[in-house]
Design an enzyme around this catalytic site. Structure first.
Site, PDB file in Angstrom:
ATOM      1  N   HIS A 104       0.914  -1.176  -0.059  1.00  0.00           N
ATOM      2  CA  HIS A 104      -0.081  -0.131   0.016  1.00  0.00           C
ATOM      3  C   HIS A 104       0.873   1.240  -0.071  1.00  0.00           C
ATOM      4  CE1 HIS A 104      -3.125   2.696   1.128  1.00  0.00           C
ATOM      5  NE2 HIS A 104      -2.344   3.346   2.031  1.00  0.00           N
ATOM      6  N   GLU A 105       1.893   1.237   0.982  1.00  0.00           N
ATOM      7  CA  GLU A 105       2.812   2.292   0.947  1.00  0.00           C
ATOM      8  C   GLU A 105       3.568   2.531  -0.385  1.00  0.00           C
ATOM      9  OE1 GLU A 105       2.286   4.459   2.942  1.00  0.00           O
ATOM     10  OE2 GLU A 105       1.007   3.246   4.354  1.00  0.00           O
ATOM     11  N   HIS A 108       1.729   4.443  -2.552  1.00  0.00           N
ATOM     12  CA  HIS A 108       1.838   5.758  -2.719  1.00  0.00           C
ATOM     13  C   HIS A 108       3.220   6.571  -3.343  1.00  0.00           C
ATOM     14  CE1 HIS A 108      -1.741   6.670  -0.122  1.00  0.00           C
ATOM     15  NE2 HIS A 108      -1.012   5.959   0.749  1.00  0.00           N
TER      16      HIS A 108
END
Length: 230
Positions: A104-105, A108
């Site tokens: 998920h990071e 980003h």
């Protein structure tokens, strides 16, 4: 003359209770989902940081640094330094939860590298939000004390920037989770994908709760401003 009587006070108390319930409920859900899937090993046996690196490489994103941060679920990507910071459990851990959060990071970092528009908008308004959050409360209560409607309206407008920030954050977080699940669907197993969906959906609900809370507070402020003018 401004008058905030019993009804207004009760409305504010109710608002605070709803806000607390949303925040505590969403936090309890993410902790529960994370605890469950942190006990399930990912199919590839890779650590969170390894999967994040692989995801970045697949999308042609290079130059991202990796760091450790203390705590649990404190993971975040810092676009200012292009650093993906993972908590110890998710940096070295190889559970489904660790891999989901790390990817998920990484999502980003990919958003930033590819110029994802909601990220650009959020980054642009961060300085404004930081500034308005420091002063809106002072202006609002100062306007009430000194019977200055102009200050009250200015305070409400300043608070509205935090609502905009929360609303812009939602597509940013949802898209990062979508990228993570899509990657694990391609390079992981069905269990990885299922666990990632549960963990990241729970995480997304914390942002939904924050957005709803800010919207409710803005509506309350607008309602009391109108009441004061009448």
């Amino acid at each position: 003359m401004y008058y905030y009587g019993y009804g207004a006070n009760m409305s504010y108390i109710l608002l605070m209770l709803i806000t607390m319930a949303l925040g505590l409920g969403s936090q309890a859900y993410i902790r529960s989902a994370y605890a469950k899937w942190s006990q399930v090993p990912s199919s590839g046996g890779h650590s969170g940081v390894d999967m994040a690196r692989r995801m970045l490489e697949r999308d042609g994103v290079h130059g991202v640094s990796f760091g450790h941060v203390p705590g649990r679920l404190t993971d975040h990507y810092d676009p200012r330094t292009n650093t993906l910071n993972l908590s110890d459990d998710n940096y070295t851990g190889g559970s489904v939860a660790s891999v989901a959060v790390a990817c998920h990071e990484a999502g980003h970092a990919i958003q930033t590298a590819h110029g994802y528009l909601p990220v650009q908008i959020r980054t642009a308004i961060v300085p404004v939000v930081n500034l308005t959050q420091q002063f809106w409360g002072i202006l609002f209560f100062g306007g009430i004390m000194f019977n200055m409607m102009g200050l009250v309206r200015a305070a409400v407008m300043m608070f509205a920037f935090s609502v905009i920030f929360h609303l812009v954050t939602l597509p940013v977080e949802i898209d990062a989770s979508r990228r993570a699940v899509a990657y694990l669907n391609q390079y992981g197993s069905e269990v990885d994908q299922q666990g990632a969906k549960q963990v990241l959906t729970a995480a997304a609900l914390t942002y939904v709760a924050a957005a709803l809370s800010s919207i409710l507070q803005l509506l309350y402020l607008l309602s009391n401003t109108r009441r004061s003018r009448s």
